[in-house]
Scaffold this active site. Structure first.
Site, PDB file in Angstrom:
ATOM      1  N   CYS A  23       0.852  -1.181   0.000  1.00 17.25           N
ATOM      2  CA  CYS A  23       0.000   0.000   0.000  1.00 17.25           C
ATOM      3  C   CYS A  23       0.887   1.231   0.000  1.00 17.25           C
ATOM      4  CB  CYS A  23      -0.908   0.014   1.228  1.00 17.25           C
ATOM      5  SG  CYS A  23      -2.025  -1.401   1.338  1.00 17.25           S
ATOM      6  N   ALA A  56      -5.852  -3.957  -1.911  1.00 14.90           N
ATOM      7  CA  ALA A  56      -6.574  -4.881  -1.028  1.00 14.90           C
ATOM      8  C   ALA A  56      -6.052  -6.297  -1.219  1.00 14.90           C
ATOM      9  CB  ALA A  56      -8.068  -4.819  -1.313  1.00 14.90           C
ATOM     10  N   ASN A  92       2.170  -0.206   5.922  1.00 12.41           N
ATOM     11  CA  ASN A  92       2.307  -0.884   4.638  1.00 12.41           C
ATOM     12  C   ASN A  92       3.115  -2.141   4.903  1.00 12.41           C
ATOM     13  OD1 ASN A  92       2.788  -1.656   1.954  1.00 12.41           O
ATOM     14  ND2 ASN A  92       4.542  -0.285   1.778  1.00 12.41           N
ATOM     15  N   ASP A 123      -4.095  -8.040   9.226  1.00 13.49           N
ATOM     16  CA  ASP A 123      -2.924  -8.470   9.988  1.00 13.49           C
ATOM     17  C   ASP A 123      -2.311  -7.335  10.801  1.00 13.49           C
ATOM     18  OD1 ASP A 123      -2.460  -8.055   7.003  1.00 13.49           O
ATOM     19  OD2 ASP A 123      -0.447  -7.695   7.748  1.00 13.49           O
TER      20      ASP A 123
END
Length: 561
Positions: free
Chosen positions: A2, A51, A75, A97
């Site tokens: 991300c 995602a 990230n 997570d």
């Protein structure tokens, strides 16, 4: 994978500043969000999402009802989050997570938290109750993080430097942007006016240390001692586990496959693990090269042997040269060997994104540094010097190979996973006696090859295939990629420009026309930011003038054999 971005203590309009965050939109093509911090009008988070896990509740910054004062933008992937959740009986609000970071921090503070994380990560954690900001990055810097901070306490943080360079602040016309060091965390005080003050920067883990989280791992019991069979058995256990834990995703998995030892081992082991996990799709493998590329031929052999759904991407010299500008912009570096090797990886990532539904991509990065795979290790004066060099290369991965791997894939919205840099696998490998790890019988990575020799994972000619740099293997031996590039820049940079190079580029002055050409492109995108690269990557012990393996005597003699 991300894109994260945050500002603390901005004295400019946040809606204007937030435009900078859009420069990393490629890292998260699925969704984005900007969120102001309650009670601080000059602090905000930005997030671009790819995602991969929990598509419904995975937006960031992550906030949970139990800790309303905690804000997390991160990230990465925390592979042991479920084990830790069960161990400490944490109640999750999401399936993400990264939520484990909030629970661990509340339980034991920042140092215990970051030492317990098995994974790759870069994060910004805000604690408004205790007025603290924390930054952290994984051991090898697999996930990128940059920061800019002024003397008066303005702090800006981003996954890539390009998201910070155009920010405005009243005290300086030129924000100093620098990479956040891997294996470190930083503690900052948050002041009432939204600005920060650095309290401490802590190195929490060294690559040779067994990580603290190992005590909670579910890896099979390793055998003690350093006899060869014991070591080989332990390495196989740890490598299999490194692959297995990285299957954590809700998206399709693929694998880069050059036909070299590292990517071939990853692909073969990955396919075996996917079958055991009863994944309902074939593994897609991807190779790139020009006509007569030895990599394409070798990758085809591996794909046929393991039974993957194989994709070959052909490109020509013109396409490679045309990609240089985009590549250097994505990389944020002008290092010669990094740029060369990035072109093929950038083009194949572009193909994967456009033509397939594979998003989580496995690769063999990190093995050369860890297992002494570069050809110049044959010239190491002693096993101890080779060990020192291996550790140096691992510490600098974030400037070179890891940077290349992240930026070229992230530019096309892909997430890269690198099992050779697994904490348990790498720390065990580095704990082995130095003379076990050096090249033997004229062959680099001898121990790694021996480890998998009797496993039938790969054809013998692939398992014992000599080292071929990715930027070389994508082209034929007769017409190497580095020669194609050097011939091209010969007509772009003249002798007069080279004679004035030290005046134009006093820091890291380019010594070759190729280096000058890359530096020109870099300065066009990032003027005055040359210090992001501290030094060029070059082989050691051999007085090399070019980083290409094909210029080395050992390679030439091996090629004739």
């Amino acid at each position: 994978m991300c894109g994260i971005w945050a500002l603390f203590g901005s004295d400019d309009c946040l809606s204007v500043q937030c435009l900078s965050a859009m420069k990393i939109a490629h890292r998260g093509p699925d969704a984005f969000r900007f969120e102001n911090v309650n009670g601080y009008t000059n602090c905000c988070f930005g997030f671009h999402r790819l995602a991969v896990v929990d598509p419904l509740f995975g937006m960031q910054p992550i906030r949970v009802r139990k800790y309303p004062y905690l804000w997390l933008c991160y990230n990465g992937e925390i592979y042991n989050h479920k084990a830790l959740q069960q161990r400490f009986e944490f109640e999750y609000q999401t399936n993400v997570d990264g939520e484990i970071i909030l629970h661990l921090y509340d339980k034991g503070g920042i140092e215990k938290t970051i030492c317990m994380l098995d994974g790759v990560f870069a994060f910004i954690l805000l604690d408004t109750a205790n007025k603290k900001v924390f930054l952290g990055r994984d051991t090898y810097g697999v996930r990128p993080l940059f920061k800019a901070m002024t003397e008066d306490g303005f702090l800006a943080v981003c996954s890539e430097a390009k998201g910070l360079v155009s920010l405005k602040h009243s005290t300086t016309p030129f924000l100093k942007v620098e990479p956040f060091l891997p294996g470190h965390y930083e503690v900052l005080d948050l002041k009432p006016n939204g600005k920060v003050a650095s309290v401490e920067m802590v190195k929490y883990h060294h690559c040779t240390d067994e990580p603290l989280h190992a005590i909670y791992d579910s890896v099979e019991k390793l055998f003690p001692g350093f006899d060869l069979e014991t070591v080989k058995n332990n390495l196989r256990i740890l490598f299999d586990n490194a692959i297995k834990k990285r299957l954590m995703t809700d998206r399709r998995i693929g694998c880069l496959l050059s036909g070299g030892l590292d990517s071939s081992l990853v692909a073969a082991s990955l396919l075996k693990q996917l079958k055991e996990a009863q994944v309902q799709y074939p593994l897609q493998t991807f190779a790139i090269g020009m006509e007569d590329s030895p990599d394409l031929l070798a990758a085809r052999k591996v794909a046929n042997y393991i039974g993957s759904e194989h994709h070959e991407v052909l490109f020509n010299s013109e396409e490679g040269i045309q990609a240089l500008d985009e590549v250097i912009f994505s990389l944020e570096t002008y290092d010669i060997t990094t740029v060369r090797a990035s072109v093929g990886m950038y083009l194949i990532s572009k193909y994967i994104r456009k033509n397939t539904d594979s998003v989580v991509i496995f690769s063999g990065e990190g093995s050369d540094e860890l297992t002494q795979g570069y050809i110049y290790f044959h010239k190491a004066p002693s096993p101890e010097k080779a060990e020192e060099e291996s550790e140096r290369l691992l510490k600098e991965l974030y400037l070179f190979d890891v940077l290349r791997a992240d930026r070229t894939t992230a530019a096309h919205g892909l997430e890269l996973r690198v099992p050779f840099l697994d904490h348990r696998f790498s720390s065990y490998y580095l704990s082995l006696p130095p003379d076990m790890r050096i090249p033997k019988n004229g062959i680099e990575k001898h121990l790694l090859r021996e480890t998998f020799e009797d496993c039938n994972l790969l054809p013998k000619e692939i398992l014992w295939r000599p080292k071929e740099a990715f930027s070389d293997g994508i082209t034929s031996v007769k017409n190497s990629w580095f020669k194609i590039l050097q011939d091209y820049v010969e007509h772009q940079v003249d002798d007069e420009m080279m004679s004035a190079a030290s005046q134009k580029f006093p820091f890291n002055t380019p010594k070759t026309k190729e280096g000058y050409f890359y530096r020109q492109i870099f300065e066009r995108h990032y003027p005055g930011r040359a210090d992001w690269l501290t030094h060029y990557w070059m082989p050691k012990w051999i007085n090399a003038t070019d980083p290409s393996a094909r210029t080395l005597t050992h390679y030439k003699s091996a090629a004739k054999a």
